[in-house]
Design a protein around this motif. Structure first.
Motif, PDB file in Angstrom:
ATOM      1  N   MET A   1      -4.179  -8.554   1.693  1.00  0.00           N
ATOM      2  CA  MET A   1      -4.887  -7.377   2.155  1.00  0.00           C
ATOM      3  C   MET A   1      -5.761  -7.764   3.342  1.00  0.00           C
ATOM      4  N   ASP A   2      -5.561  -7.082   4.447  1.00  0.00           N
ATOM      5  CA  ASP A   2      -6.343  -7.337   5.645  1.00  0.00           C
ATOM      6  C   ASP A   2      -7.428  -6.280   5.757  1.00  0.00           C
ATOM      7  N   PRO A   3      -8.683  -6.639   5.486  1.00  0.00           N
ATOM      8  CA  PRO A   3      -9.748  -5.638   5.531  1.00  0.00           C
ATOM      9  C   PRO A   3     -10.058  -5.157   6.943  1.00  0.00           C
ATOM     10  N   GLN A   4      -9.389  -5.747   7.965  1.00  0.00           N
ATOM     11  CA  GLN A   4      -9.618  -5.312   9.339  1.00  0.00           C
ATOM     12  C   GLN A   4      -8.815  -4.064   9.692  1.00  0.00           C
ATOM     13  N   THR A   5      -7.819  -3.729   8.863  1.00  0.00           N
ATOM     14  CA  THR A   5      -7.056  -2.502   9.073  1.00  0.00           C
ATOM     15  C   THR A   5      -7.435  -1.516   7.974  1.00  0.00           C
ATOM     16  N   PHE A   6      -7.256  -0.243   8.249  1.00  0.00           N
ATOM     17  CA  PHE A   6      -7.595   0.730   7.212  1.00  0.00           C
ATOM     18  C   PHE A   6      -6.687   0.575   6.008  1.00  0.00           C
ATOM     19  N   ASP A   7      -5.412   0.275   6.231  1.00  0.00           N
ATOM     20  CA  ASP A   7      -4.506   0.111   5.093  1.00  0.00           C
ATOM     21  C   ASP A   7      -4.943  -1.057   4.216  1.00  0.00           C
ATOM     22  N   GLY A   8      -5.363  -2.146   4.831  1.00  0.00           N
ATOM     23  CA  GLY A   8      -5.881  -3.281   4.060  1.00  0.00           C
ATOM     24  C   GLY A   8      -7.146  -2.914   3.315  1.00  0.00           C
ATOM     25  N   TYR A   9      -8.022  -2.185   3.989  1.00  0.00           N
ATOM     26  CA  TYR A   9      -9.242  -1.717   3.346  1.00  0.00           C
ATOM     27  C   TYR A   9      -8.891  -0.785   2.187  1.00  0.00           C
ATOM     28  N   TRP A  10      -7.944   0.112   2.422  1.00  0.00           N
ATOM     29  CA  TRP A  10      -7.512   1.074   1.409  1.00  0.00           C
ATOM     30  C   TRP A  10      -7.036   0.371   0.146  1.00  0.00           C
ATOM     31  N   LEU A  11      -6.214  -0.659   0.314  1.00  0.00           N
ATOM     32  CA  LEU A  11      -5.715  -1.385  -0.854  1.00  0.00           C
ATOM     33  C   LEU A  11      -6.860  -2.065  -1.609  1.00  0.00           C
ATOM     34  N   GLY A  12      -7.820  -2.624  -0.888  1.00  0.00           N
ATOM     35  CA  GLY A  12      -8.995  -3.211  -1.534  1.00  0.00           C
ATOM     36  C   GLY A  12      -9.832  -2.159  -2.240  1.00  0.00           C
ATOM     37  N   TYR A  13      -9.984  -1.007  -1.593  1.00  0.00           N
ATOM     38  CA  TYR A  13     -10.742   0.098  -2.187  1.00  0.00           C
ATOM     39  C   TYR A  13     -10.064   0.560  -3.471  1.00  0.00           C
ATOM     40  N   LEU A  14      -8.757   0.709  -3.400  1.00  0.00           N
ATOM     41  CA  LEU A  14      -7.993   1.148  -4.564  1.00  0.00           C
ATOM     42  C   LEU A  14      -8.092   0.133  -5.697  1.00  0.00           C
ATOM     43  N   ALA A  15      -8.010  -1.153  -5.369  1.00  0.00           N
ATOM     44  CA  ALA A  15      -8.148  -2.193  -6.392  1.00  0.00           C
ATOM     45  C   ALA A  15      -9.534  -2.156  -7.023  1.00  0.00           C
ATOM     46  N   GLY A  16     -10.543  -1.833  -6.241  1.00  0.00           N
ATOM     47  CA  GLY A  16     -11.903  -1.754  -6.753  1.00  0.00           C
ATOM     48  C   GLY A  16     -12.194  -0.494  -7.539  1.00  0.00           C
ATOM     49  N   HIS A  17     -11.249   0.441  -7.529  1.00  0.00           N
ATOM     50  CA  HIS A  17     -11.389   1.709  -8.258  1.00  0.00           C
ATOM     51  C   HIS A  17     -10.135   1.938  -9.108  1.00  0.00           C
ATOM     52  N   SER A  18      -9.673   0.884  -9.762  1.00  0.00           N
ATOM     53  CA  SER A  18      -8.384   0.955 -10.452  1.00  0.00           C
ATOM     54  C   SER A  18      -8.424   1.693 -11.788  1.00  0.00           C
ATOM     55  N   ALA A  76     -19.341  -0.658   0.687  1.00  0.00           N
ATOM     56  CA  ALA A  76     -20.537  -0.180   1.366  1.00  0.00           C
ATOM     57  C   ALA A  76     -20.618  -0.682   2.802  1.00  0.00           C
ATOM     58  N   ASP A  77     -19.876  -1.745   3.130  1.00  0.00           N
ATOM     59  CA  ASP A  77     -19.905  -2.289   4.488  1.00  0.00           C
ATOM     60  C   ASP A  77     -19.254  -1.361   5.514  1.00  0.00           C
ATOM     61  N   ARG A  78     -18.391  -0.503   5.067  1.00  0.00           N
ATOM     62  CA  ARG A  78     -17.702   0.438   5.961  1.00  0.00           C
ATOM     63  C   ARG A  78     -17.843   1.847   5.384  1.00  0.00           C
ATOM     64  N   PRO A  79     -18.995   2.484   5.584  1.00  0.00           N
ATOM     65  CA  PRO A  79     -19.238   3.784   4.931  1.00  0.00           C
ATOM     66  C   PRO A  79     -18.263   4.886   5.347  1.00  0.00           C
ATOM     67  N   LEU A  80     -17.847   4.906   6.607  1.00  0.00           N
ATOM     68  CA  LEU A  80     -16.914   5.949   7.022  1.00  0.00           C
ATOM     69  C   LEU A  80     -15.547   5.733   6.376  1.00  0.00           C
ATOM     70  N   TRP A  81     -15.063   4.494   6.389  1.00  0.00           N
ATOM     71  CA  TRP A  81     -13.787   4.207   5.737  1.00  0.00           C
ATOM     72  C   TRP A  81     -13.882   4.462   4.242  1.00  0.00           C
ATOM     73  N   SER A  82     -15.038   4.176   3.659  1.00  0.00           N
ATOM     74  CA  SER A  82     -15.229   4.415   2.229  1.00  0.00           C
ATOM     75  C   SER A  82     -15.133   5.904   1.912  1.00  0.00           C
ATOM     76  N   ALA A  83     -15.763   6.739   2.736  1.00  0.00           N
ATOM     77  CA  ALA A  83     -15.701   8.187   2.525  1.00  0.00           C
ATOM     78  C   ALA A  83     -14.272   8.702   2.682  1.00  0.00           C
ATOM     79  N   ILE A  84     -13.574   8.200   3.706  1.00  0.00           N
ATOM     80  CA  ILE A  84     -12.179   8.610   3.915  1.00  0.00           C
ATOM     81  C   ILE A  84     -11.313   8.166   2.741  1.00  0.00           C
ATOM     82  N   ALA A  85     -11.536   6.930   2.266  1.00  0.00           N
ATOM     83  CA  ALA A  85     -10.754   6.412   1.139  1.00  0.00           C
ATOM     84  C   ALA A  85     -11.015   7.224  -0.127  1.00  0.00           C
ATOM     85  N   LEU A  86     -12.274   7.613  -0.364  1.00  0.00           N
ATOM     86  CA  LEU A  86     -12.587   8.444  -1.533  1.00  0.00           C
ATOM     87  C   LEU A  86     -11.839   9.771  -1.465  1.00  0.00           C
TER      88      LEU A  86
END
Length: 113
Positions: A1-18, A76-86
């Motif tokens: 998972m590459d946290p530098q891309t939104f898809d990488g962030y998305w997968l991490g977000y999803l794993a953290g909200h499994s 929390a490090d990327r609040p806009l991406w976090s809101a979009i991911a939610l």
């Protein structure tokens, strides 16, 4: 998972909200509670949102250590991406598409708590 891309962030977000319970509390606390707080402020007392929103946000925040046994800091490090991911997670869950995204996590290294 590459946290530098939104898809990488998305997968991490999803794993953290499994867990479904984590997702439910997040939907209530971060999407529906603000709406209810604003409506209650107009219909009941002006300060209702000052009580409702922080209370439900706190509940969503506590799901990470109590249910997922992880930290919300990576999100929390990327609040806009976090809101979009939610919002993406909620939309996919409501339309039945979240299972396919959760299956993407199989075989992917999950972040350590």
């Amino acid at each position: 998972m590459d946290p530098q891309t939104f898809d990488g962030y998305w997968l991490g977000y999803l794993a953290g909200h499994s867990r479904p319970s984590t997702r439910l509390v997040h939907y209530l606390g971060l999407f529906f509670a603000p709406i209810a707080g604003i409506v209650a402020s107009f219909l009941l007392v002006w300060w209702a949102f000052l009580v409702i929103i922080p209370l439900f946000y706190l509940a969503a925040l506590l799901t990470h250590p109590l249910l997922e046994h992880n930290s919300n800091k990576p999100f929390a490090d990327r609040p806009l991406w976090s809101a979009i991911a939610l919002l993406r997670m909620l939309a996919l869950d409501m339309t039945g598409g979240l299972g396919r995204q959760l299956r993407r996590l199989d075989g992917v290294a999950r972040p350590t708590p």
